[in-house]
Scaffold this active site. Structure first.
Site, PDB file in Angstrom:
ATOM      1  N   GLY A   1      -2.276   3.545   5.493  1.00  0.00           N
ATOM      2  CA  GLY A   1      -1.956   3.455   4.081  1.00  0.00           C
ATOM      3  C   GLY A   1      -0.892   2.406   3.831  1.00  0.00           C
ATOM      4  N   PRO A   2      -0.635   2.080   2.575  1.00  0.00           N
ATOM      5  CG  PRO A   2      -0.470   2.104   0.263  1.00  0.00           C
ATOM      6  CD  PRO A   2      -1.306   2.606   1.393  1.00  0.00           C
ATOM      7  N   PRO A   3       2.729   0.592   2.622  1.00  0.00           N
ATOM      8  CG  PRO A   3       3.789  -1.390   3.192  1.00  0.00           C
ATOM      9  CD  PRO A   3       2.587  -0.873   2.497  1.00  0.00           C
TER      10      PRO A   3
ATOM     11  CB  VAL B   1       2.322   6.188   0.903  1.00  0.00           C
ATOM     12  CG1 VAL B   1       1.934   5.093  -0.060  1.00  0.00           C
ATOM     13  CG2 VAL B   1       1.811   5.861   2.300  1.00  0.00           C
ATOM     14  N   GLY B   2       5.061   7.446   2.787  1.00  0.00           N
ATOM     15  CA  GLY B   2       5.541   8.604   3.531  1.00  0.00           C
ATOM     16  C   GLY B   2       4.809   8.894   4.813  1.00  0.00           C
TER      17      GLY B   2
ATOM     18  CB  SER C   1     -14.420  -6.571  -3.271  1.00  0.00           C
ATOM     19  OG  SER C   1     -13.142  -7.153  -3.115  1.00  0.00           O
TER      20      SER C   1
ATOM     21  CE  LYS D   1     -11.106  -3.365  -3.634  1.00  0.00           C
ATOM     22  NZ  LYS D   1     -12.483  -3.818  -3.371  1.00  0.00           N
TER      23      LYS D   1
END
EC number: 3.4.21.-
Length: 774
Positions: free
Chosen positions: A297-299, A301-302, A665, A708
């Protein structure tokens, strides 16, 4: 003033880290200093030789002169040497020297071997006459023999099969009550015995025990001055300290685990569900192997903090291993003991640190491993993270198998694109997407604001941050998938409030009428434009602020400055040839503008914005599909021709040109942008889209749908066009976000164009294609 003349044979040493040298010399004869000529840079003196170099060649004469004194000394010397262990090569060599060397050379040799004080050695050196030298040395030998007999009696119970060479020297206590050298040797021997006892009583595997016993035997026979002595001892101490069978008991209460996870983290339902499943299976089966999870996941977020919460929930020890930038496989597998400075890898070191064999290991940033000439650490992780192999993980330093099957491995990554496929196949990937605005508000008021208040020494009675203000920070001052920037903004607000509170306490502690008067004068001169609710007004500097300080939008502007992000979507879509796409990055989802323009030219297509090969191919696909369907949609160039590239150049640009972009995409966005350019119609300003296209006009599914959609929601868009086959991914999106957005599921480009333009995108109704040309 008597010394020894010698020849320097060898000099060994270095200047790093500090100068240290070892000098090997061969003694020649005694001399006496007659006169010191100079002292610097080195002493120079006039000397007189005291004994002759050729005296050893005339052994018979010396032996006759000394008579019984020489025989007596030889007898004691042989008795002393034979009391030692003759299996040691040094002792056997000394015994041969007693028989081969002249008798007159023995006093000097034995005095240098046995332990005597410096004063006694100087007395032997001063004894130039052989008869005097023998008389002074014989009492020293007798003393050593008696001491050796006494020591052998005390150590008789400790001597089993292995004998050690013991050189007995007189007890010589060092000043200030420190221990004697004999006692130091005793302690060293006792430490080795204690280490052997620990090895025999440890619960290590049979193979490891066999290796350790072999090493302890070598250690007993090894002099402490050897470099390998310290290496072997460090190895054995590590083997004893490793938790071969020591483990912690898991807390398997599912209700308590759910409460702990909910209190520590908001949202993350999929991740919490996986942990509770593991607990449930552990209740039914005790010997369950530890799962190998990978949180992607992205930075912010825990991912790392939830690993610590999992360890807390299970009641296990937690250890974090940072893998970012690691480029040496020895960091994972350790170094072989043949190398200088060898040490075990991070896995074994972590087990030694936590002291149990079933901890929670967090392998942080596993997607940022690097390759180098020292090997590939990702390949070394294959054995560690394989449940079928890690029960016998072999570290190069240990060189014996260690069981890692009970360790719960959790890896974190921002993307799976840079993880080798073989390593990714061994892990159970759990996606941790970014947070919605509602989730960020809840996280801020449940966790972030209380944490910042505690860090800055504030209380809820001194500061209040309403949810409306938090929403303003999220939308106007941050644009991220996680909550790190939000946490920093809240910290800035707390610091500004702390300044006001500290100033208020200072004013209350030292009231001054003059200051109050100045404050009233300041109030009178405040302009009408000044906002009284701002916490940085000059009027507030004179009087203590009213508690609690309420943070509103005016206070936000004073503390954090003007808003960093504006809603510019509608302003940028005020002319044809602009469309909004959705992109996925390792930092979360982002909206992406696509701009197009046309001009007279030779039919060239220009692409700018640091595009990858896949995105360039999508642009060529889009223009080819539009050219083949130009008559159907009545699309013409500036001269009215249906051939869109006839005397016309097209320029496609993707803003944020410094950022590399790639992926399939953006296909539907490019088609919509070009259709808007050639039709002269505006794309709806509240529509974003994503999807891959084909040459036949089909819309194919893409990844990263949740990120997105959240990016479109953050940007204030109302409608999102998605591929029909991505309908299943909408279930992962939170219900409040789904209610605020409308989704258009398209299977072909006709449906995309109809949804992107107000009133649809009309197709020319004509029967020309039915006319036969025969």
């Amino acid at each position: 003033r008597i010394g020894t003349a010698a020849l320097a044979v060898q000099v060994v040493g270095s200047n790093w880290p500090k100068p240290h040298y070892t000098l090997l010399v061969t003694g020649l004869c005694r001399f006496q200093i007659l006169q010191l000529l100079k002292e610097k840079p080195y002493p120079v003196a006039e000397v007189q030789q005291l004994d002759r170099l050729e005296q050893f060649t005339n052994g018979h004469k010396s032996e006759e002169e000394l008579g019984e004194l020489s025989e007596q000394f030889y007898k004691y010397a042989v008795q002393l040497v034979e009391m030692l262990d003759m299996s040691v090569p040094a002792v056997a060599k000394l015994r041969r020297l007693l028989d081969n060397l002249p008798r007159e050379a023995l006093p000097d040799i034995l005095t240098s071997i046995i332990r005597t004080s410096n004063q006694e050695k100087l007395q032997i050196l001063d004894a130039v006459r052989l008869e005097e030298r023998f008389k002074m040395t014989i009492p020293l030998l007798v003393r050593q023999i008696e001491g050796l007999k006494l020591l052998q009696k005390t150590r008789k119970s400790k001597q089993d099969d292995d004998k050690r060479v013991v050189a007995i020297r007189p007890s010589r206590r060092i000043s200030h009550g420190s221990i004697t050298e004999d006692e130091e040797e005793e302690e060293d021997h006792d430490d080795v015995v204690m280490l052997e006892k620990k090895i025999r009583t440890s619960s290590m595997s049979e193979q490891a025990l066999k290796v350790c016993l072999k090493e302890i035997k070598r250690l007993k026979k090894m002099p402490q001055s050897m470099p390998e002595y310290a290496l072997t001892r460090n190895y054995l101490e590590l083997m004893v300290e490793l938790p071969w069978n020591k483990s912690t008991k898991d807390r398997l209460e599912i209700r308590a685990a759910r409460i702990v996870l909910d209190n520590d983290h908001y949202a993350m339902e999929k991740l919490k569900k996986r942990v509770l499943e593991y607990l449930a299976v552990r209740q039914l089966k005790n010997n369950l192997k530890g799962p190998i999870l990978c949180f992607v996941g992205p930075p912010g977020v825990g991912k790392t903090s939830v690993g610590r919460s999992i360890a807390k929930t299970l009641g296990r020890e937690f250890h974090r291993i940072a893998l970012g930038g690691v480029c040496d496989q020895s960091d994972i597998r350790g170094h072989r003991r043949t190398y200088v400075g060898s040490m075990p890898g991070r896995i074994i070191n972590g087990l030694k640190t936590v002291g149990v064999n079933n901890p929670v290991f967090l392998l942080d940033e596993v997607d940022k491993l690097a390759k180098s000439l020292q090997g590939d650490p990702a390949a070394a992780l294959l054995e560690v993270l394989d449940p079928e192999q890690n029960h016998s993980f072999t570290d190069h330093y240990l060189n014996v198998a260690f069981d890692l099957s009970q360790v719960l491995f959790i890896a974190t990554a921002n993307t799976t694109a840079t993880i080798p496929p073989a390593l990714l196949d061994r892990m159970e990937v759990i996606q941790v997407p970014g947070y919605t605005q509602e989730e960020k508000i809840e996280i801020a008021h449940r966790h972030l604001i209380p944490k910042q208040l505690e860090l800055h020494g504030l209380t809820p009675q001194q500061i209040q941050i309403p949810q409306v203000t938090t929403l303003g920070i999220i939308t106007r001052y941050t644009r991220e998938a996680g909550v790190r920037a939000l946490d920093r903004k809240l910290g800035a607000i707390c610091r500004a409030v702390a300044v006001k509170v500290a100033e208020g306490q200072h004013k209350e502690a030292k009231p001054d009428r003059a200051e109050l008067g100045e404050g009233e004068d300041c109030k009178e001169h405040i302009t009408e434009d000044a906002k009284p609710e701002s916490i940085s007004d000059t009027a507030d500097l004179a009087l203590p602020p009213e508690m609690p300080i309420l943070i509103d939008f005016h206070a936000l502007k004073d503390i954090l400055g003007p808003p960093m992000y504006d809603m510019e979507v509608s302003e940028r879509l005020n002319q044809p040839g602009v469309a909004i796409g959705l992109a996925w990055t390792p930092l979360g989802g982002e909206i992406m503008f696509v701009e197009a323009s046309r001009m007279d030219g030779e039919g060239q297509l220009t692409l700018t914005g640091q595009l990858g090969d896949v995105m360039k191919e999508s642009a060529h696909l889009a223009i080819s599909w539009l050219r083949s369907n130009a008559k159907r949609y009545r699309l013409t160039n500036a001269s009215g021709s249906f051939d869109l590239l006839d005397n016309t150049d097209i320029h496609l640009h993707f803003p944020a040109g410094a950022v590399t972009k790639d992926g399939p995409s953006a296909g539907v966005t490019i088609v919509t942008c070009l259709a808007s350019l050639f039709s002269g119609r505006l794309v709806c300003s509240d529509v974003a889209m994503t999807g891959e296209i084909t040459l036949r006009g089909l819309v194919l599914p893409v990844g990263g749908i949740k990120d997105k959609v959240l990016a479109a929601h953050r940007a204030g868009l109302k409608r999102v066009i998605l591929p029909q086959r991505n309908e299943k991914d909408l279930e992962e999106i939170a219900a409040p976000v789904r209610q605020e957005l409308s989704f258009v599921l398209a299977s072909c480009l006709d449906e995309v164009l109809n949804a992107a333009f107000d009133g649809g995108f009309a197709v020319k109704a004509s029967l020309e294609h039915l006319n036969s040309k025969l």
